[in-house]
Design an enzyme around this catalytic site. Structure first.
Site, PDB file in Angstrom:
ATOM      1  N   ASN A 162       0.877  -1.167   0.000  1.00 25.95           N
ATOM      2  CA  ASN A 162       0.000   0.000   0.000  1.00 25.95           C
ATOM      3  C   ASN A 162       0.918   1.222   0.000  1.00 25.95           C
ATOM      4  O   ASN A 162       1.616   1.489   0.976  1.00 25.95           O
ATOM      5  CB  ASN A 162      -0.925   0.000   1.219  1.00 25.95           C
ATOM      6  CG  ASN A 162      -1.829   1.227   1.248  1.00 25.95           C
ATOM      7  OD1 ASN A 162      -1.408   2.324   0.922  1.00 25.95           O
ATOM      8  ND2 ASN A 162      -3.083   1.035   1.646  1.00 25.95           N
ATOM      9  N   GLU A 210      -3.993   1.807  -2.924  1.00 26.94           N
ATOM     10  CA  GLU A 210      -4.095   3.260  -2.685  1.00 26.94           C
ATOM     11  C   GLU A 210      -3.218   4.055  -3.640  1.00 26.94           C
ATOM     12  O   GLU A 210      -2.440   4.913  -3.225  1.00 26.94           O
ATOM     13  CB  GLU A 210      -3.780   3.591  -1.221  1.00 26.94           C
ATOM     14  CG  GLU A 210      -4.938   3.218  -0.294  1.00 26.94           C
ATOM     15  CD  GLU A 210      -5.017   4.086   0.949  1.00 26.94           C
ATOM     16  OE1 GLU A 210      -5.617   5.169   0.869  1.00 26.94           O
ATOM     17  OE2 GLU A 210      -4.476   3.677   1.993  1.00 26.94           O
ATOM     18  N   ASP A 223      -3.931  -5.015   0.983  1.00 30.16           N
ATOM     19  CA  ASP A 223      -4.169  -4.384   2.276  1.00 30.16           C
ATOM     20  C   ASP A 223      -5.551  -4.838   2.721  1.00 30.16           C
ATOM     21  O   ASP A 223      -6.561  -4.391   2.169  1.00 30.16           O
ATOM     22  CB  ASP A 223      -4.095  -2.869   2.128  1.00 30.16           C
ATOM     23  CG  ASP A 223      -4.442  -2.142   3.418  1.00 30.16           C
ATOM     24  OD1 ASP A 223      -4.766  -2.811   4.422  1.00 30.16           O
ATOM     25  OD2 ASP A 223      -4.393  -0.905   3.416  1.00 30.16           O
ATOM     26  N   ASN A 251      -6.800  -4.459   5.795  1.00 28.46           N
ATOM     27  CA  ASN A 251      -7.338  -3.608   6.859  1.00 28.46           C
ATOM     28  C   ASN A 251      -7.945  -4.436   7.992  1.00 28.46           C
ATOM     29  O   ASN A 251      -8.895  -3.993   8.652  1.00 28.46           O
ATOM     30  CB  ASN A 251      -8.357  -2.613   6.293  1.00 28.46           C
ATOM     31  CG  ASN A 251      -7.677  -1.309   5.846  1.00 28.46           C
ATOM     32  OD1 ASN A 251      -6.836  -0.762   6.565  1.00 28.46           O
ATOM     33  ND2 ASN A 251      -8.009  -0.826   4.668  1.00 28.46           N
ATOM     34  N   ASP A 297      -1.408  -6.313   6.023  1.00 26.43           N
ATOM     35  CA  ASP A 297      -1.148  -6.596   4.606  1.00 26.43           C
ATOM     36  C   ASP A 297      -0.699  -8.052   4.486  1.00 26.43           C
ATOM     37  O   ASP A 297       0.273  -8.456   5.134  1.00 26.43           O
ATOM     38  CB  ASP A 297      -0.068  -5.650   4.077  1.00 26.43           C
ATOM     39  CG  ASP A 297      -0.475  -4.191   4.222  1.00 26.43           C
ATOM     40  OD1 ASP A 297      -1.120  -3.668   3.306  1.00 26.43           O
ATOM     41  OD2 ASP A 297      -0.176  -3.601   5.300  1.00 26.43           O
ATOM     42  N   ASP A 344       2.718   4.770   4.836  1.00 28.52           N
ATOM     43  CA  ASP A 344       2.557   4.229   6.194  1.00 28.52           C
ATOM     44  C   ASP A 344       2.602   2.698   6.218  1.00 28.52           C
ATOM     45  O   ASP A 344       2.643   2.105   7.296  1.00 28.52           O
ATOM     46  CB  ASP A 344       1.304   4.779   6.880  1.00 28.52           C
ATOM     47  CG  ASP A 344       0.069   4.802   5.989  1.00 28.52           C
ATOM     48  OD1 ASP A 344       0.184   4.532   4.778  1.00 28.52           O
ATOM     49  OD2 ASP A 344      -1.013   5.106   6.508  1.00 28.52           O
ATOM     50  N   HIS A 345       2.634   2.081   5.036  1.00 25.88           N
ATOM     51  CA  HIS A 345       2.742   0.625   4.933  1.00 25.88           C
ATOM     52  C   HIS A 345       4.123   0.204   4.436  1.00 25.88           C
ATOM     53  O   HIS A 345       4.778   0.957   3.712  1.00 25.88           O
ATOM     54  CB  HIS A 345       1.711   0.077   3.945  1.00 25.88           C
ATOM     55  CG  HIS A 345       0.281   0.255   4.370  1.00 25.88           C
ATOM     56  ND1 HIS A 345      -0.506  -0.790   4.775  1.00 25.88           N
ATOM     57  CD2 HIS A 345      -0.497   1.361   4.436  1.00 25.88           C
ATOM     58  CE1 HIS A 345      -1.707  -0.345   5.066  1.00 25.88           C
ATOM     59  NE2 HIS A 345      -1.736   0.957   4.871  1.00 25.88           N
TER      60      HIS A 345
END
Lengths: 265, 265
Positions: free
Chosen positions: A7, A34, A154, A156, A226, A255-256
């Site tokens: 991501n 994303e 991802d 989530n 992930d 952030d991933h």
DNA sequence: GGGTCATGGG
DNA sequence: CCCATGACCC
């Protein structure tokens, strides 16, 4: 065969990071989430110049998925509709969260599962509805002519408490509520999918996402959301699955972190 | 004594450029325009660490002026009001465009003249009203106990056609209309001020601002709108006045280049 | 084109 | 904190 999932939190903001990472991680397939850009504006050129074919499905501002591959993918399918029909998918394909294609005889399914915001929100029910549809999608896939597949992205969802730095209060925390965990289990069960990462690593402390806001990365306060899920035969062939924390430490990172799986071919 | 003027287009976005430039251009005084930050948030520390005292007057988002000096300035005056009284200045001090202080017996007046937008606009009349007020301000200054002074900054006026890369249609172009040029002349006449740059360089082709939009810098399609004006005695002492185009060529530059004047002391 | 801000999202 | 957008300004 190396397949990565990352991501990137905007392809345009992360272009150089991705190129740098591919420079030292010459994976066969890279699944991105994303991307946050419509297809017309997707920066294909630099990635093609780096030797990848770009298969993309994006929208403005939010979501967006892409698969980069050293050889072109076969039979690319965008959204749920190609396997379910638009009567079943309804509005769910408006958000660009699903792309898949066949690489070396294996279907790669790249997902950006809805975040869900908060357990009492409209977005949470959307997440659950989306996962239910995913279950049917994967069921159909398992009955298709490519019954061996890999589902990554991802999710989530942190599947277990060992996938969270601090499981306190997790029952009401998005990405860890029992209901969404069960929904994910149901999805995986339909096709006997197994988590490649957990084939090799049992212990806690391994994460793929760290919140920008709490500066969680420096203290390794993260979440493993992930994943790479594999059908039984591929799972048996999996030789390694690891999270590359390095790019998370770069300047202005996503952030991933990327998660890589190696499958014997 | 070296005095520089530089519209930096945000002090926070340009902090490193300014420090880098000061590293090889150890001027005595640096006058900045368009700092775009309230005083509480001004990043004084890095500039103080580089050996400068910061005298600032800023606001949120727009405008904002500052003077950095190797030795502290004496008698710093912010806005028009200290010399004119708030009855005369009215609303004109709401926008932070004027700061001055005394360095080595010379008053340095640092200005960010309103741009004026378009000749038929409300902002254009504001610009003319502001210049009229500036004239009175400088008149009062010439009668003060520091009758030798330097007035520098972003004037948003190209005084002559040779100060524009292409003077075609300039009569209706903001920064070159005859009315604002005359207004500037009137301002300068009140205190016998002369343009330091034109003491040394007669020809056209020297600019201090290049529009981002038209990528004017690479083709040197610019405007000379940043100036140093000197009272007669200082003008006689001026030894050099030059525009440093270098930082305009750096990554993510300000659209203006610094202008430096050297005065014999 | 490149600053600012505000808002929305994670 | 770090994306995105749209509005304003130069």
């Amino acid at each position: 065969m190396d397949i990565a999932s990352w991501n990137v939190n905007s392809i345009r903001s992360r272009q150089q990071h991705i190129l740098d990472w591919l420079g030292t991680n010459t994976v066969d397939v890279l699944c991105l989430q994303e991307t946050k850009v419509v297809d017309e504006d997707f920066p294909r050129q630099p990635f093609e110049a780096a030797g990848y074919h770009c298969h993309i499905s994006g929208q403005k501002s939010y979501n967006g998925v892409a698969i980069f591959s050293r050889e072109p993918l076969q039979d690319v399918k965008i959204g749920f509709a190609p396997l379910l029909g638009s009567e079943v998918t309804g509005d769910l394909d408006e958000q660009k969260r699903v792309i898949s294609g066949v690489y070396m005889g294996v279907r790669i399914v790249n997902l950006y599962v809805p975040n869900g915001s908060a357990p009492d929100s409209e977005k949470y029910s959307y997440k659950l509805r989306w996962l239910k549809t995913l279950k049917t999608y994967l069921h159909n896939l398992s009955k298709s002519d490519t019954p061996e597949f890999l589902v990554c992205g991802d999710f989530n969802i942190a599947p277990e408490d060992r996938d969270i730095h601090d499981p306190k209060g997790r029952e009401n925390h998005i990405m860890a509520t029992p209901v969404e965990r069960q929904a994910l289990k149901d999805v995986l069960a339909i096709a006997d999918l197994q988590d490649a990462f957990r084939k090799f690593t049992e212990e806690t402390g391994h994460y793929s996402w760290w919140d920008y806001r709490t500066r969680g990365f420096s203290r390794n306060r993260g979440w493993r959301i992930d994943h790479h899920y594999l059908t039984p035969k591929l799972y048996a062939q999996a030789q390694r699955c690891w999270i590359d924390q390095e790019p998370r430490g770069w300047e202005k990172p996503s952030d991933h972190a990327p998660v890589v799986v190696t499958i014997k071919d």
